[in-house]
Design a protein around this motif. Structure first.
Motif, short mmCIF file in Angstrom:
data_model
loop_
_atom_site.label_atom_id
_atom_site.label_comp_id
_atom_site.label_asym_id
_atom_site.label_seq_id
_atom_site.Cartn_x
_atom_site.Cartn_y
_atom_site.Cartn_z
N ASP A 184 -4.82 -6.21 -3.58
CA ASP A 184 -5.27 -7.60 -3.49
C ASP A 184 -4.59 -8.47 -4.54
OD1 ASP A 184 -6.95 -6.95 -1.38
OD2 ASP A 184 -8.77 -6.88 -2.63
N ALA A 185 -4.48 -7.97 -5.77
CA ALA A 185 -3.86 -8.74 -6.85
C ALA A 185 -2.39 -9.00 -6.57
CB ALA A 185 -4.03 -8.01 -8.18
N ILE A 186 -1.69 -8.00 -6.04
CA ILE A 186 -0.27 -8.18 -5.72
C ILE A 186 -0.11 -9.20 -4.60
CG2 ILE A 186 1.77 -7.06 -4.71
CD1 ILE A 186 0.97 -4.54 -6.34
N ILE A 187 -0.90 -9.09 -3.55
CA ILE A 187 -0.80 -10.03 -2.43
C ILE A 187 -1.14 -11.44 -2.92
CG2 ILE A 187 -1.74 -10.69 -0.17
CD1 ILE A 187 0.19 -8.25 -0.13
N ASP A 188 -2.20 -11.58 -3.72
CA ASP A 188 -2.56 -12.90 -4.26
C ASP A 188 -1.43 -13.45 -5.12
OD1 ASP A 188 -5.00 -12.81 -2.99
OD2 ASP A 188 -6.16 -12.38 -4.81
N SER A 189 -0.82 -12.61 -5.94
CA SER A 189 0.28 -13.07 -6.80
C SER A 189 1.47 -13.52 -5.96
CB SER A 189 0.71 -11.96 -7.76
OG SER A 189 -0.32 -11.67 -8.68
N LEU A 190 1.75 -12.81 -4.89
CA LEU A 190 2.87 -13.18 -4.03
C LEU A 190 2.60 -14.45 -3.22
CD1 LEU A 190 3.96 -9.69 -2.68
CD2 LEU A 190 5.32 -11.21 -4.12
N LEU A 246 5.93 -6.59 -9.38
CA LEU A 246 4.49 -6.46 -9.12
C LEU A 246 4.11 -5.03 -8.73
CD1 LEU A 246 3.85 -9.84 -7.28
CD2 LEU A 246 3.00 -9.18 -9.55
N ILE A 247 4.97 -4.37 -7.97
CA ILE A 247 4.70 -2.96 -7.63
C ILE A 247 4.67 -2.13 -8.91
CG2 ILE A 247 5.64 -0.88 -6.51
CD1 ILE A 247 4.34 -2.81 -4.52
N GLN A 248 5.63 -2.35 -9.79
CA GLN A 248 5.63 -1.61 -11.07
C GLN A 248 4.40 -1.94 -11.90
OE1 GLN A 248 9.15 -1.44 -13.42
NE2 GLN A 248 10.35 -0.54 -11.80
N ALA A 249 4.01 -3.23 -11.95
CA ALA A 249 2.81 -3.62 -12.69
C ALA A 249 1.57 -2.96 -12.08
CB ALA A 249 2.67 -5.14 -12.69
N GLY A 250 1.53 -2.90 -10.76
CA GLY A 250 0.41 -2.24 -10.08
C GLY A 250 0.34 -0.76 -10.40
N ALA A 251 1.49 -0.09 -10.38
CA ALA A 251 1.52 1.34 -10.72
C ALA A 251 1.06 1.55 -12.16
CB ALA A 251 2.92 1.90 -10.52
N GLU A 252 1.49 0.67 -13.05
CA GLU A 252 1.08 0.77 -14.44
C GLU A 252 -0.42 0.52 -14.60
OE1 GLU A 252 1.03 1.35 -18.48
OE2 GLU A 252 2.62 1.87 -17.07
N ALA A 253 -0.96 -0.46 -13.88
CA ALA A 253 -2.41 -0.74 -13.95
C ALA A 253 -3.21 0.46 -13.45
CB ALA A 253 -2.75 -1.98 -13.14
N ALA A 254 -2.74 1.09 -12.39
CA ALA A 254 -3.44 2.26 -11.86
C ALA A 254 -3.40 3.40 -12.87
CB ALA A 254 -2.81 2.70 -10.54
N GLU A 269 0.82 -1.22 0.00
CA GLU A 269 0.00 0.00 0.00
C GLU A 269 0.85 1.26 0.00
OE1 GLU A 269 -2.51 -0.67 3.41
OE2 GLU A 269 -3.95 -1.84 2.24
N CYS A 270 1.87 1.29 0.82
CA CYS A 270 2.69 2.51 0.91
C CYS A 270 3.52 2.71 -0.36
CB CYS A 270 3.55 2.53 2.16
SG CYS A 270 4.97 1.42 2.14
N GLN A 271 3.96 1.63 -0.98
CA GLN A 271 4.75 1.79 -2.21
C GLN A 271 3.86 2.22 -3.38
OE1 GLN A 271 8.23 1.76 -2.13
NE2 GLN A 271 7.60 1.74 0.00
N LEU A 272 2.64 1.73 -3.41
CA LEU A 272 1.72 2.14 -4.47
C LEU A 272 1.36 3.62 -4.35
CD1 LEU A 272 -0.65 -0.93 -4.84
CD2 LEU A 272 1.07 -0.11 -6.47
N ASP A 273 1.45 4.17 -3.14
CA ASP A 273 1.19 5.60 -2.97
C ASP A 273 2.18 6.44 -3.76
OD1 ASP A 273 -1.01 5.16 -1.36
OD2 ASP A 273 0.08 5.44 0.52
N LEU A 274 3.37 5.90 -3.99
CA LEU A 274 4.36 6.63 -4.80
C LEU A 274 4.00 6.57 -6.29
CD1 LEU A 274 7.63 5.64 -2.97
CD2 LEU A 274 6.52 7.88 -2.99
#
Length: 189
Positions: free
Chosen positions: A173-179, A153-161, A94-99
């Motif tokens: 949720d997707a990142i946690i599930d993937s991990l 996954l953090i980069q993929a999440g930032a790109e998805a957002a 969550e905190c990394q996605l805030d960036l």
């Protein structure tokens, strides 16, 4: 020590921080944005920006260090070694996605990747994440694999957002599930 405090809190430091914060926003949106757009967003003149960062590369390298410092601080504040590993990972994600999309810019910027010293610096500060992932791992993986997967996954999440407007809670949720479960369920299809 007093000189250090004065440098970090004086008008020059505040101007520098304003430029870096503006660069985070502008370059995340438009990686090729000219320096005058960053200066305008920071509320300073281009000559002021150049006093702090004589060349574009100077600004980009300082931006990379700034984003790294924000990321490292966020990791520490998320306390990844406290509590159950999955809850700890969720806090860190969550905190990394805030960036957000500034990750995509910084970690893909050619001038950043071309500087071995800067790359080495950017590859620190997340040791606690590696420890949590190692504790959770039940399979043998190459050294550093889980950590690399985490950041991918953090980069993929930032790109998805950014690209799809996927809500943050779905990305987390997707990142946690993937991990924890893997990205593909072999029982489906």
């Amino acid at each position: 020590m007093t000189a250090q405090l004065g440098e970090d809190s004086g008008p020059r430091a505040r101007t520098r921080k304003a430029i870096l914060e503006a660069a985070m926003t502008v370059l995340a949106e438009s990686p090729a944005a000219p320096l005058n757009e960053i200066a305008t967003a920071a509320g300073v003149g281009r000559s002021t920006l150049h006093r702090h960062f004589p060349e574009r590369t100077d600004l980009i390298h300082a931006l990379a260090r700034h984003v790294h410092a924000l990321s490292t601080t966020a990791i520490e504040e998320a306390e990844p070694l406290s509590g159950p590993p999955i809850a700890a990972l969720r806090r860190v994600v969550e905190c990394q996605l805030d960036l957000g999309p500034i990750f995509l810019y910084v970690y893909n910027e050619p001038t950043v990747m071309a500087d071995p010293e800067l790359r080495a610096h950017l590859d620190t500060g997340d040791e606690a994440i590696g420890e949590v992932l190692t504790r959770m791992s039940c399979t043998a993986t190459p050294p550093g694999w889980a950590r690399r997967v985490f950041w991918a996954l953090i980069q993929a999440g930032a790109e998805a957002a950014r690209a799809d407007g996927t809500p943050k809670h779905q990305i987390v949720d997707a990142i946690i599930d993937s991990l924890t479960e893997g990205a593909i369920n072999p029982n489906q299809g």
